[in-house]
Each structure stands twice: as C-alpha cells, then as structure tokens.
Design an enzyme around this catalytic site. Structure first.
Site, PDB file in Angstrom:
ATOM      1  N   HIS A   7       0.828  -1.210   0.000  1.00  0.00           N
ATOM      2  CA  HIS A   7       0.000   0.000   0.000  1.00  0.00           C
ATOM      3  C   HIS A   7       0.856   1.251   0.000  1.00  0.00           C
ATOM      4  O   HIS A   7       2.053   1.205   0.286  1.00  0.00           O
ATOM      5  CB  HIS A   7      -0.969   0.030   1.187  1.00  0.00           C
ATOM      6  CG  HIS A   7      -0.327   0.106   2.547  1.00  0.00           C
ATOM      7  ND1 HIS A   7      -0.057  -1.007   3.310  1.00  0.00           N
ATOM      8  CD2 HIS A   7       0.090   1.159   3.293  1.00  0.00           C
ATOM      9  CE1 HIS A   7       0.482  -0.643   4.457  1.00  0.00           C
ATOM     10  NE2 HIS A   7       0.599   0.681   4.471  1.00  0.00           N
ATOM     11  N   GLU A  43      -8.291   4.657   9.724  1.00  0.00           N
ATOM     12  CA  GLU A  43      -7.811   4.424   8.360  1.00  0.00           C
ATOM     13  C   GLU A  43      -8.847   3.757   7.482  1.00  0.00           C
ATOM     14  O   GLU A  43      -9.756   3.076   7.955  1.00  0.00           O
ATOM     15  CB  GLU A  43      -6.555   3.549   8.397  1.00  0.00           C
ATOM     16  CG  GLU A  43      -6.822   2.175   8.986  1.00  0.00           C
ATOM     17  CD  GLU A  43      -5.664   1.233   8.757  1.00  0.00           C
ATOM     18  OE1 GLU A  43      -4.692   1.329   9.495  1.00  0.00           O
ATOM     19  OE2 GLU A  43      -5.749   0.411   7.830  1.00  0.00           O
ATOM     20  N   GLN A  60      -3.910   3.532   1.367  1.00  0.00           N
ATOM     21  CA  GLN A  60      -4.299   3.560   2.780  1.00  0.00           C
ATOM     22  C   GLN A  60      -4.433   5.026   3.203  1.00  0.00           C
ATOM     23  O   GLN A  60      -3.445   5.752   3.261  1.00  0.00           O
ATOM     24  CB  GLN A  60      -3.218   2.869   3.618  1.00  0.00           C
ATOM     25  CG  GLN A  60      -3.507   2.828   5.105  1.00  0.00           C
ATOM     26  CD  GLN A  60      -2.328   2.239   5.861  1.00  0.00           C
ATOM     27  OE1 GLN A  60      -1.225   2.754   5.790  1.00  0.00           O
ATOM     28  NE2 GLN A  60      -2.567   1.146   6.573  1.00  0.00           N
ATOM     29  N   HIS A  84       3.925   7.266   3.660  1.00  0.00           N
ATOM     30  CA  HIS A  84       4.857   6.130   3.595  1.00  0.00           C
ATOM     31  C   HIS A  84       4.484   5.211   2.444  1.00  0.00           C
ATOM     32  O   HIS A  84       3.379   5.283   1.896  1.00  0.00           O
ATOM     33  CB  HIS A  84       4.874   5.349   4.917  1.00  0.00           C
ATOM     34  CG  HIS A  84       3.585   4.649   5.251  1.00  0.00           C
ATOM     35  ND1 HIS A  84       2.583   5.234   6.001  1.00  0.00           N
ATOM     36  CD2 HIS A  84       3.121   3.406   4.951  1.00  0.00           C
ATOM     37  CE1 HIS A  84       1.582   4.383   6.150  1.00  0.00           C
ATOM     38  NE2 HIS A  84       1.880   3.261   5.501  1.00  0.00           N
ATOM     39  N   GLU A 134       7.549   0.772   5.000  1.00  0.00           N
ATOM     40  CA  GLU A 134       6.911  -0.260   5.824  1.00  0.00           C
ATOM     41  C   GLU A 134       7.070  -1.600   5.121  1.00  0.00           C
ATOM     42  O   GLU A 134       7.039  -1.671   3.886  1.00  0.00           O
ATOM     43  CB  GLU A 134       5.424   0.093   5.995  1.00  0.00           C
ATOM     44  CG  GLU A 134       4.632  -0.859   6.860  1.00  0.00           C
ATOM     45  CD  GLU A 134       3.160  -0.408   6.989  1.00  0.00           C
ATOM     46  OE1 GLU A 134       2.844   0.784   6.745  1.00  0.00           O
ATOM     47  OE2 GLU A 134       2.325  -1.272   7.305  1.00  0.00           O
TER      48      GLU A 134
END
Ligand code: MC0
Length: 150
Positions: A7, A43, A60, A84, A134
């Site tokens: 994502h 989220e 996301q 991110h 991530e």
C-alpha cells in the site's frame, strides 16, 4: 523477498472527505476501515488491484486520532500527502532482519499488528533516502493462528 507494493499510506485531516474524493474522482471504494489505537490512526483501505502472489495493493488513507502520533506529527509539519510506502512479503520477520543486517534501522524489534491483521514493521526514513518504508505480511500469507502481530 519483497514481491509487491502492499500500500501507499496517505495522511489526511478528514478521512471521510478524503474517502469521498477518491470515490468521486477515481471510483475507488473502501475495502476495509478500522481504528488502530497503537498507531494512533483511523484508516480506510482502498483496494486498487490484485497481485501475482494472490494478495493485493491498496491506498491507505490515514487520519490521526492523536496529535502526538506519527501521522499527527507529520501532518502538522507537512500537511496532507504521501506519508509512507509499504512493500509486501510472505515473511516480514526474515526480510526485516535481513534489512537490519544491512545497517538500516528497523523501528520495531518484532513486527506489530497492522491493517487487516497484517504484521508490519517500519524502516527509518533517514536511512531510506527520506522515505518512511513499511514491510508487511498480509494475514492471508501468515501461518494459521499467527495474526497477533507480536
Ligand atoms: C518523520 N520523518 C519523515 C516521516 N516522518 N520523513 C519522511 N516520511 C515520514 N513519514 C522525518 C521528520 O521530518 C524528521 O526529519 C525525522 O524524520 C524525525 O521525525 P519526528 O517526527 O520529528 O520524530 P520521531 O523520531 O518521533 O518520528 C519519526 C518516526 C515515526 C519515523 C520514527 O514517525 C515512526 O515511528 N513511524 C512509524 C510508525 C508510523 O508511521 N505509523 C503510522 C502509520 P528532520 O529532518 O526534521 O529531523 S500506521 C500504519 O501504516 C499501519 C496502520 C498499517 O500500515 O497497517
């Protein structure tokens, strides 16, 4: 092995308004939504496409629930935008240890619980050319009973 983009995390001030923008502009629908207290976010996951390994890629959308959370701090400093990028792997433990061995700071000793019962960890943006990165193992890729994130 990192096999896909899981994502892209986008920080926003108003989750409902941002969801509506993505729906009205692009036709993306909410696949899943939750509050992650530990991460300090509300989220919504917008599913973009399936991938070769049977998982999927998402946008996301993240609204902080606390000003002192990572997303809250980042929004106050930068405003809305890409927060991110997350890469998917079948084995977040092995891949994050391998990355740690290369001298990149991995922020958690053990992966934690992420969206949709995934297991996640983060790499420090200062070690990744300015990109908070991530690493994610989706729940569907985990051994049965291993969805705690710890
Ligand atoms: C901070 N920095 C960033 C950044 N966040 N750079 C690029 N992208 C970001 N997203 C930079 C700051 O500008 C600053 O640079 C330096 O890193 C230190 O940031 P800070 O905010 O002053 O200080 P810290 O150290 O308290 O926090 C940074 C750190 C934190 C990356 C450690 O944000 C963190 O732990 N992030 C991982 C968790 C997270 O982001 N969770 C939210 C998404 P200068 O040059 O000014 O020193 S949760 C999520 O995504 C879950 C639900 C899921 O996917 O399932």
């Amino acid at each position: 092995m990192l096999t896909r983009i899981d994502h892209i995390g986008i920080a926003c001030f108003d989750l409902d308004a941002t969801v509506e923008f993505y729906r009205a502009t692009y036709g993306f629908e909410v696949h899943h939504s939750e509050i992650n207290e530990e991460q300090g976010v509300r989220e919504a996951m917008l599913r973009i496409n399936g991938t070769d390994d049977g998982a999927a890629s998402y946008l996301q959308l993240l609204q902080p629930i606390r000003e002192d959370s990572p997303v809250g701090k980042w929004l106050a400093k930068n405003g809305e935008g890409v927060h991110h990028i997350a890469f998917g792997t079948a084995d977040v433990d092995a891949d994050s240890e391998g990355i740690r061995d290369k001298g990149v700071r991995v922020l958690y000793d053990k992966p934690r619980r992420g969206s949709m019962d995934s297991r996640i960890t983060f790499l420090h943006p200062k070690d990744c050319h300015g990109v908070l990165t991530e690493i994610v193992t989706a729940a569907s890729a985990q051994a049965p009973g291993d969805s705690s994130g710890h």
